[in-house]
Design a protein around this motif. Sequence first.
Motif, PDB file in Angstrom:
ATOM      1  N   ILE A  11      -7.902   2.705   1.036  1.00  0.00           N
ATOM      2  CA  ILE A  11      -6.609   2.085   0.721  1.00  0.00           C
ATOM      3  C   ILE A  11      -6.744   0.560   0.746  1.00  0.00           C
ATOM      4  O   ILE A  11      -6.268  -0.139  -0.161  1.00  0.00           O
ATOM      5  N   LEU A  12      -7.412   0.027   1.763  1.00  0.00           N
ATOM      6  CA  LEU A  12      -7.601  -1.422   1.858  1.00  0.00           C
ATOM      7  C   LEU A  12      -8.412  -1.954   0.668  1.00  0.00           C
ATOM      8  O   LEU A  12      -8.078  -2.998   0.102  1.00  0.00           O
ATOM      9  N   ILE A  13      -9.450  -1.247   0.293  1.00  0.00           N
ATOM     10  CA  ILE A  13     -10.274  -1.678  -0.852  1.00  0.00           C
ATOM     11  C   ILE A  13      -9.449  -1.648  -2.133  1.00  0.00           C
ATOM     12  O   ILE A  13      -9.470  -2.599  -2.921  1.00  0.00           O
ATOM     13  N   LEU A  14      -8.702  -0.579  -2.352  1.00  0.00           N
ATOM     14  CA  LEU A  14      -7.889  -0.476  -3.566  1.00  0.00           C
ATOM     15  C   LEU A  14      -6.852  -1.596  -3.627  1.00  0.00           C
ATOM     16  O   LEU A  14      -6.659  -2.212  -4.680  1.00  0.00           O
ATOM     17  N   GLU A  15      -6.192  -1.854  -2.516  1.00  0.00           N
ATOM     18  CA  GLU A  15      -5.192  -2.923  -2.495  1.00  0.00           C
ATOM     19  C   GLU A  15      -5.833  -4.288  -2.728  1.00  0.00           C
ATOM     20  O   GLU A  15      -5.309  -5.121  -3.464  1.00  0.00           O
ATOM     21  N   GLU A  16      -6.982  -4.516  -2.118  1.00  0.00           N
ATOM     22  CA  GLU A  16      -7.694  -5.789  -2.270  1.00  0.00           C
ATOM     23  C   GLU A  16      -8.110  -6.022  -3.722  1.00  0.00           C
ATOM     24  O   GLU A  16      -8.105  -7.154  -4.211  1.00  0.00           O
ATOM     25  N   ILE A  26      -2.098   7.678  -3.176  1.00  0.00           N
ATOM     26  CA  ILE A  26      -2.931   8.400  -2.211  1.00  0.00           C
ATOM     27  C   ILE A  26      -2.187   8.542  -0.886  1.00  0.00           C
ATOM     28  O   ILE A  26      -2.134   9.626  -0.304  1.00  0.00           O
ATOM     29  N   LEU A  27      -1.604   7.454  -0.404  1.00  0.00           N
ATOM     30  CA  LEU A  27      -0.849   7.512   0.859  1.00  0.00           C
ATOM     31  C   LEU A  27       0.314   8.502   0.769  1.00  0.00           C
ATOM     32  O   LEU A  27       0.565   9.269   1.703  1.00  0.00           O
TER      33      LEU A  27
END
Length: 150
Positions: A11-16, A26-27
Amino acid sequence: MAISDDVRQIILILEEEGFGALAGEILTEISLGREVEKEDFLEDRSDKARAVETIVLRVPIEEPDQLQVAMDILRSRLVLPVRAFVEAERIASELVGDGQVRIGFIDPEQRTATPPISTRDVGDTSIADEFDALLTRLPNMIIPPEINGV
């Protein structure tokens, strides 16, 4: 339900990288849980007979299964459409029988044609293959810490 560390990292990678909508999907899917069909017995009041009805329930996705669910969503949104696009160009080329057919799109706002998405040979799935391989490495990637004041 808690989100697993692997999924949290994805999730962090996708948002970044600017894929916040995909991260949100996904969440949402993990938070809602997976759909499970269950048979439920209903009583028919007219003749006291019992009927069976299938209902769909959402059950939590356990942490060990969350990574696979996230990867399945990523494949369905990113890899499978590329494969389908390649297949569509291949089929169109076979139907025409004369050269390679390239599928293009029209920008609805400017009403102009976009250049062909791929310049590779028709039927070449190497981009989808590379993307799929990248997805398998995604949970092991680490986001570098943000540097403040630079």
